[in-house]
Design a protein around this motif. Sequence first.
Motif, PDB file in Angstrom:
ATOM      1  N   ALA A  34       0.784  -1.260  -0.018  1.00 19.09           N
ATOM      2  CA  ALA A  34      -0.360  -0.178   0.284  1.00 19.09           C
ATOM      3  C   ALA A  34       0.915   0.763  -0.062  1.00 19.09           C
ATOM      4  O   ALA A  34       1.946   0.987   0.339  1.00 19.09           O
ATOM      5  CB  ALA A  34      -0.955   0.177   1.419  1.00 19.09           C
ATOM      6  N   SER A  35       0.462   2.592   0.281  1.00 16.01           N
ATOM      7  CA  SER A  35       0.876   3.366  -0.253  1.00 16.01           C
ATOM      8  C   SER A  35       1.538   3.919   1.226  1.00 16.01           C
ATOM      9  O   SER A  35       0.559   3.452   2.055  1.00 16.01           O
ATOM     10  CB  SER A  35       0.355   4.864  -0.793  1.00 16.01           C
ATOM     11  OG  SER A  35      -0.938   5.014   0.291  1.00 16.01           O
ATOM     12  N   ALA A  36       2.878   4.394   1.191  1.00 16.60           N
ATOM     13  CA  ALA A  36       3.280   5.147   2.387  1.00 16.60           C
ATOM     14  C   ALA A  36       3.065   6.630   3.056  1.00 16.60           C
ATOM     15  O   ALA A  36       2.500   7.207   1.552  1.00 16.60           O
ATOM     16  CB  ALA A  36       4.629   4.980   2.553  1.00 16.60           C
ATOM     17  N   ASP A  37       2.748   7.188   4.005  1.00 18.47           N
ATOM     18  CA  ASP A  37       1.796   8.614   3.653  1.00 18.47           C
ATOM     19  C   ASP A  37       3.495   9.215   3.938  1.00 18.47           C
ATOM     20  O   ASP A  37       4.400   8.545   3.798  1.00 18.47           O
ATOM     21  CB  ASP A  37       1.381   8.986   5.281  1.00 18.47           C
ATOM     22  CG  ASP A  37       2.027   8.646   6.158  1.00 18.47           C
ATOM     23  OD1 ASP A  37       3.467   9.200   7.072  1.00 18.47           O
ATOM     24  OD2 ASP A  37       1.933   8.673   7.462  1.00 18.47           O
ATOM     25  N   MET A 235       4.604  -2.209   2.752  1.00 22.45           N
ATOM     26  CA  MET A 235       4.089  -3.435   2.497  1.00 22.45           C
ATOM     27  C   MET A 235       3.381  -4.502   3.427  1.00 22.45           C
ATOM     28  O   MET A 235       3.374  -3.915   4.617  1.00 22.45           O
ATOM     29  CB  MET A 235       5.266  -4.227   2.570  1.00 22.45           C
ATOM     30  CG  MET A 235       5.440  -5.773   2.687  1.00 22.45           C
ATOM     31  SD  MET A 235       4.640  -6.692   1.199  1.00 22.45           S
ATOM     32  CE  MET A 235       6.162  -6.547  -0.460  1.00 22.45           C
ATOM     33  N   THR A 236       2.433  -4.909   3.368  1.00 17.16           N
ATOM     34  CA  THR A 236       1.336  -5.987   4.584  1.00 17.16           C
ATOM     35  C   THR A 236       2.495  -6.633   5.082  1.00 17.16           C
ATOM     36  O   THR A 236       2.935  -7.605   4.380  1.00 17.16           O
ATOM     37  CB  THR A 236       0.117  -6.578   4.082  1.00 17.16           C
ATOM     38  OG1 THR A 236       0.390  -5.479   2.959  1.00 17.16           O
ATOM     39  CG2 THR A 236      -0.622  -7.111   5.059  1.00 17.16           C
ATOM     40  N   MET A 237       2.415  -6.927   6.816  1.00 16.84           N
ATOM     41  CA  MET A 237       3.761  -7.725   6.781  1.00 16.84           C
ATOM     42  C   MET A 237       3.218  -8.020   8.414  1.00 16.84           C
ATOM     43  O   MET A 237       2.021  -7.155   8.921  1.00 16.84           O
ATOM     44  CB  MET A 237       4.279  -6.732   7.478  1.00 16.84           C
ATOM     45  CG  MET A 237       5.363  -6.346   6.168  1.00 16.84           C
ATOM     46  SD  MET A 237       6.795  -4.813   6.851  1.00 16.84           S
ATOM     47  CE  MET A 237       8.084  -5.431   7.614  1.00 16.84           C
ATOM     48  N   ILE A 238       2.824  -9.429   8.401  1.00 18.45           N
ATOM     49  CA  ILE A 238       3.088 -10.412   9.942  1.00 18.45           C
ATOM     50  C   ILE A 238       3.916 -10.284  10.578  1.00 18.45           C
ATOM     51  O   ILE A 238       4.993 -11.270   9.608  1.00 18.45           O
ATOM     52  CB  ILE A 238       2.129 -11.274  10.075  1.00 18.45           C
ATOM     53  CG1 ILE A 238       0.551 -10.639   8.925  1.00 18.45           C
ATOM     54  CG2 ILE A 238       1.180 -11.033  11.588  1.00 18.45           C
ATOM     55  CD1 ILE A 238      -0.511 -11.142   9.078  1.00 18.45           C
TER      56      ILE A 238
END
Length: 288
Positions: A34-37, A235-238
């Motif tokens: 996703a985009s970063a702010d 990045m989506t992260m777990i």
Amino acid sequence: MSESNHDGVVLNGEAVDTGPASASGAGAVGAGAASADASGASAASNEIVVRIEDLRKSFGDNEVLRGIDLDVHRGEVVVILGPSGSGKSTLLRCVNLLEKPTGGRIFFEDTEITAKKTDINKVRAKVGMVFQNFNLFPHLTAKKNVMLAQQKVLHRNADEAARIAVEQLEKVGLGDRIDYKPSELSGGQQQRVAIARALAMDPHVMLFDEATSALDPELVRDVLSVMKGLAKGGMTMIVVTHEMGFARDVADRVIFMDGGFIVEQGTPEDVFDHPKSDRTKDFLGHIS
């Protein structure tokens, strides 16, 4: 048996015979960031990428996960903390069915991966996973380690796989080590090769299972720096980790697990500075 440890040659859920080694399952297809702010912090969306409903897992009579419910949104960084044996690594491994749940359901991008009809290899192709053990092929260079899954799973030609391998190795700070074999690299450098290998597959989600726990303290910083960069890039992260500083600085949400349950969750400030559960307070008190 509580949290199991899987090593072996697995690329997109299929065994690959490439010689004397063990590779890990770093798989992926598509754009997962996703985009970063403007500040560089991750900007999670409302889209749910991973949904877990009443997840249960037992090893014999030992119930390791006891009814876990969890949603992870695109671009979100979720850090899971807890003592050894709490179920956190087992939970992570259930997300791409490296561990088969005893009960409950798991959805990945609206596909129920626990359904019998689901092609789990297609799901695994969208999930990158980095283990605490690097699992690099010792007879291959860093570049060829990163190329292998691209060619075997995504069927990229050698030139394209090599180009992407070099790009990803440069991103993790190893542009000058692309032709080095694992034995010529430090533990931290090997782990960064493993991260580059996962990223070369264009994952929608990255899973990190104690990615720094096998490293000497002085080598941890560079690996965490790469992970922080991924988070800032959306990045989506777990992430399962004992690195409290990383959790405080990078996580959108911190989850504390114990005894197979999610005991508490919230923002880093909520969990670290204002924990509600006595068990959370006790755990943080012993590691601070």
